[in-house]
Scaffold this motif. Structure first.
Motif, PDB file in Angstrom:
ATOM      1  N   ALA A   1       0.811  -1.213   0.000  1.00  0.00           N
ATOM      2  CA  ALA A   1       0.000   0.000   0.000  1.00  0.00           C
ATOM      3  C   ALA A   1       0.844   1.262   0.000  1.00  0.00           C
ATOM      4  O   ALA A   1       0.387   2.325  -0.420  1.00  0.00           O
ATOM      5  N   LYS A   2       2.106   1.131   0.450  1.00  0.00           N
ATOM      6  CA  LYS A   2       2.999   2.292   0.477  1.00  0.00           C
ATOM      7  C   LYS A   2       3.408   2.720  -0.931  1.00  0.00           C
ATOM      8  O   LYS A   2       4.056   3.750  -1.110  1.00  0.00           O
ATOM      9  N   ALA A   3       3.027   1.917  -1.933  1.00  0.00           N
ATOM     10  CA  ALA A   3       3.383   2.253  -3.304  1.00  0.00           C
ATOM     11  C   ALA A   3       2.690   3.521  -3.779  1.00  0.00           C
ATOM     12  O   ALA A   3       3.093   4.105  -4.771  1.00  0.00           O
ATOM     13  N   TYR A   4       1.668   3.940  -3.067  1.00  0.00           N
ATOM     14  CA  TYR A   4       0.977   5.183  -3.437  1.00  0.00           C
ATOM     15  C   TYR A   4       0.761   6.026  -2.201  1.00  0.00           C
ATOM     16  O   TYR A   4       0.396   5.513  -1.153  1.00  0.00           O
ATOM     17  N   LYS A   5       0.978   7.332  -2.332  1.00  0.00           N
ATOM     18  CA  LYS A   5       0.789   8.255  -1.219  1.00  0.00           C
ATOM     19  C   LYS A   5      -0.619   8.829  -1.244  1.00  0.00           C
ATOM     20  O   LYS A   5      -0.982   9.543  -2.168  1.00  0.00           O
ATOM     21  N   TRP A   6      -1.414   8.508  -0.236  1.00  0.00           N
ATOM     22  CA  TRP A   6      -2.776   9.028  -0.158  1.00  0.00           C
ATOM     23  C   TRP A   6      -2.821  10.429   0.441  1.00  0.00           C
ATOM     24  O   TRP A   6      -3.792  11.143   0.254  1.00  0.00           O
ATOM     25  N   GLN A   7      -1.777  10.809   1.174  1.00  0.00           N
ATOM     26  CA  GLN A   7      -1.706  12.181   1.660  1.00  0.00           C
ATOM     27  C   GLN A   7      -1.580  13.120   0.456  1.00  0.00           C
ATOM     28  O   GLN A   7      -0.898  12.805  -0.521  1.00  0.00           O
ATOM     29  N   LEU A   8      -2.229  14.247   0.543  1.00  0.00           N
ATOM     30  CA  LEU A   8      -2.241  15.198  -0.563  1.00  0.00           C
ATOM     31  C   LEU A   8      -1.310  16.370  -0.285  1.00  0.00           C
ATOM     32  O   LEU A   8      -1.287  16.891   0.840  1.00  0.00           O
ATOM     33  N   VAL A   9      -0.561  16.781  -1.302  1.00  0.00           N
ATOM     34  CA  VAL A   9       0.186  18.037  -1.233  1.00  0.00           C
ATOM     35  C   VAL A   9      -0.703  19.088  -1.892  1.00  0.00           C
ATOM     36  O   VAL A   9      -0.831  19.122  -3.121  1.00  0.00           O
ATOM     37  N   PRO A  10      -1.367  19.942  -1.099  1.00  0.00           N
ATOM     38  CA  PRO A  10      -2.404  20.815  -1.649  1.00  0.00           C
ATOM     39  C   PRO A  10      -1.848  22.085  -2.280  1.00  0.00           C
ATOM     40  O   PRO A  10      -0.720  22.508  -2.000  1.00  0.00           O
ATOM     41  N   ASP A  11      -2.681  22.678  -3.114  1.00  0.00           N
ATOM     42  CA  ASP A  11      -2.433  24.016  -3.651  1.00  0.00           C
ATOM     43  C   ASP A  11      -3.302  24.964  -2.832  1.00  0.00           C
ATOM     44  O   ASP A  11      -4.529  24.896  -2.901  1.00  0.00           O
ATOM     45  N   PRO A  12      -2.704  25.850  -2.019  1.00  0.00           N
ATOM     46  CA  PRO A  12      -3.490  26.706  -1.125  1.00  0.00           C
ATOM     47  C   PRO A  12      -4.428  27.671  -1.841  1.00  0.00           C
ATOM     48  O   PRO A  12      -5.326  28.233  -1.211  1.00  0.00           O
ATOM     49  N   SER A  13      -4.267  27.831  -3.137  1.00  0.00           N
ATOM     50  CA  SER A  13      -5.145  28.731  -3.884  1.00  0.00           C
ATOM     51  C   SER A  13      -6.439  28.053  -4.338  1.00  0.00           C
ATOM     52  O   SER A  13      -7.349  28.720  -4.846  1.00  0.00           O
ATOM     53  N   LEU A  14      -6.520  26.732  -4.154  1.00  0.00           N
ATOM     54  CA  LEU A  14      -7.664  25.971  -4.658  1.00  0.00           C
ATOM     55  C   LEU A  14      -8.643  25.622  -3.532  1.00  0.00           C
ATOM     56  O   LEU A  14      -8.259  25.543  -2.361  1.00  0.00           O
TER      57      LEU A  14
ATOM     58  N   VAL B   1     -11.089  10.905  -8.856  1.00  0.00           N
ATOM     59  CA  VAL B   1     -11.639  12.246  -8.676  1.00  0.00           C
ATOM     60  C   VAL B   1     -10.513  13.241  -8.443  1.00  0.00           C
ATOM     61  O   VAL B   1     -10.513  14.350  -9.007  1.00  0.00           O
ATOM     62  N   ARG B   2      -9.542  12.865  -7.631  1.00  0.00           N
ATOM     63  CA  ARG B   2      -8.400  13.751  -7.376  1.00  0.00           C
ATOM     64  C   ARG B   2      -7.695  14.100  -8.676  1.00  0.00           C
ATOM     65  O   ARG B   2      -7.326  15.254  -8.916  1.00  0.00           O
ATOM     66  N   GLU B   3      -7.495  13.097  -9.519  1.00  0.00           N
ATOM     67  CA  GLU B   3      -6.813  13.332 -10.790  1.00  0.00           C
ATOM     68  C   GLU B   3      -7.665  14.171 -11.732  1.00  0.00           C
ATOM     69  O   GLU B   3      -7.171  15.057 -12.430  1.00  0.00           O
ATOM     70  N   MET B   4      -8.982  13.919 -11.739  1.00  0.00           N
ATOM     71  CA  MET B   4      -9.885  14.661 -12.615  1.00  0.00           C
ATOM     72  C   MET B   4     -10.002  16.130 -12.230  1.00  0.00           C
ATOM     73  O   MET B   4     -10.223  16.993 -13.083  1.00  0.00           O
ATOM     74  N   LEU B   5      -9.865  16.416 -10.941  1.00  0.00           N
ATOM     75  CA  LEU B   5      -9.968  17.789 -10.461  1.00  0.00           C
ATOM     76  C   LEU B   5      -8.606  18.420 -10.198  1.00  0.00           C
ATOM     77  O   LEU B   5      -8.525  19.485  -9.589  1.00  0.00           O
ATOM     78  N   LYS B   6      -7.555  17.771 -10.668  1.00  0.00           N
ATOM     79  CA  LYS B   6      -6.201  18.290 -10.485  1.00  0.00           C
ATOM     80  C   LYS B   6      -6.084  19.690 -11.089  1.00  0.00           C
ATOM     81  O   LYS B   6      -6.485  19.933 -12.223  1.00  0.00           O
ATOM     82  N   GLY B   7      -5.585  20.626 -10.303  1.00  0.00           N
ATOM     83  CA  GLY B   7      -5.477  22.009 -10.751  1.00  0.00           C
ATOM     84  C   GLY B   7      -6.756  22.805 -10.585  1.00  0.00           C
ATOM     85  O   GLY B   7      -6.772  24.012 -10.839  1.00  0.00           O
ATOM     86  N   LYS B   8      -7.824  22.118 -10.127  1.00  0.00           N
ATOM     87  CA  LYS B   8      -9.119  22.773  -9.926  1.00  0.00           C
ATOM     88  C   LYS B   8      -9.545  22.761  -8.455  1.00  0.00           C
ATOM     89  O   LYS B   8     -10.210  23.681  -7.985  1.00  0.00           O
TER      90      LYS B   8
END
Length: 260
Positions: free
Chosen positions: A29-42, A60-67
């Motif tokens: 499970a460590k192969a993917y990081k579920w913690q998010l590095v956020p963009d404070p402007s979003l 959903v995270r990938e689909m809304l990336k940058g949004k």
């Protein structure tokens, strides 16, 4: 992330509300990081729900990336299954502090699949195969708990979207009667209508397409099914947050991006 690990996460977390057993799965499970590095402007979005929602969260995270910054509760960098409404009442306060976010702009949430499953007589949560066994929680108690949860969620001042419980075939283990999905959804819809909360009707969206989207004799969806549900979830979130020009990569292209 390797797709095998994603399938393993969905199956393992469907049987526990809060953690996974130690061992090889934890290492994988460590192969993917579920913690998010956020963009404070979003805007900040929180997804609460069972293993069905775990299956679509990363999409959903990938689909809304940058949004939008898309979160879900985690522990030791593993996604949490929010379980039944009693689990929600015990843990909601902690989940609302996910990654120390101070303000949620939107919360997309669901409970029901773990409330309606059948349990062995005389036990609290020991799962049953017998359709005559009682559910974890009566539909009346489910409705009452859901109202308490909604009251707490409304206090956050976030925009709220409730997702109905998705359908499943007869014969799933632990036992869930297909008729209960609609019964519990009807109770949930009453609570949402009373509180003027938007409903993302994933039951209605997926029910005609279960053979295409769902694993055989299972409540869970295939990776392609989770991707398709994620598009519906992302559309609802984007509409509620007034996000324009949302574009989706193809299933294969998105999985390639998630493996990076």
């Amino acid at each position: 992330m390797n797709l095998f690990y994603r399938i393993l996460i969905v199956f393992t977390l469907s049987f526990t509300a809060f953690s996974v057993e130690p061992g090889s799965f934890e290492e994988k499970a460590k192969a993917y990081k579920w913690q998010l590095v956020p963009d404070p402007s979003l805007p900040n979005v929180l997804i609460l729900g069972d293993s069905i929602s775990i299956g679509y969260t990363l999409y959903v995270r990938e689909m809304l990336k940058g949004k939008a910054n898309v979160y879900r509760p985690v522990a030791n960098d593993k996604p949490l299954n929010c379980g039944d409404t009693a689990s929600g009442l015990r843990n909601l306060e902690a989940w609302l502090k996910t990654q120390d976010v101070k303000k949620w702009d939107l919360i997309h949430f669901n409970w029901g699949l773990h409330d309606l499953k059948r349990i062995q007589p005389g036990t609290h949560y020991k799962e049953a195969r017998d359709p005559s066994a009682a559910p974890v929680r009566s539909v009346e108690d489910y409705e009452m708990n859901l109202q308490k949860l909604v009251t707490s969620l409304k206090a956050t001042k976030a925009k709220l979207i409730f997702a109905t419980t998705t359908d499943y075939p007869k014969g799933v283990v632990p036992c869930r009667l297909p008729v209960d999905a609609q019964r519990y959804n009807d109770a949930a819809e009453k609570v949402m209508m009373t509180n003027k909360i938007e409903i993302n009707d994933l039951y209605k969206f997926t029910q005609p397409r279960l053979k295409e989207l769902q694993m055989p004799v299972n409540v869970h969806f295939s990776l392609k099914g989770s991707y398709i549900i994620a598009k519906e979830v992302s559309d609802h979130i984007a509409d509620k947050l007034n996000i324009k020009d949302l574009k989706f990569d193809s299933f294969s292209k998105m999985n390639q991006a998630m493996r990076k």
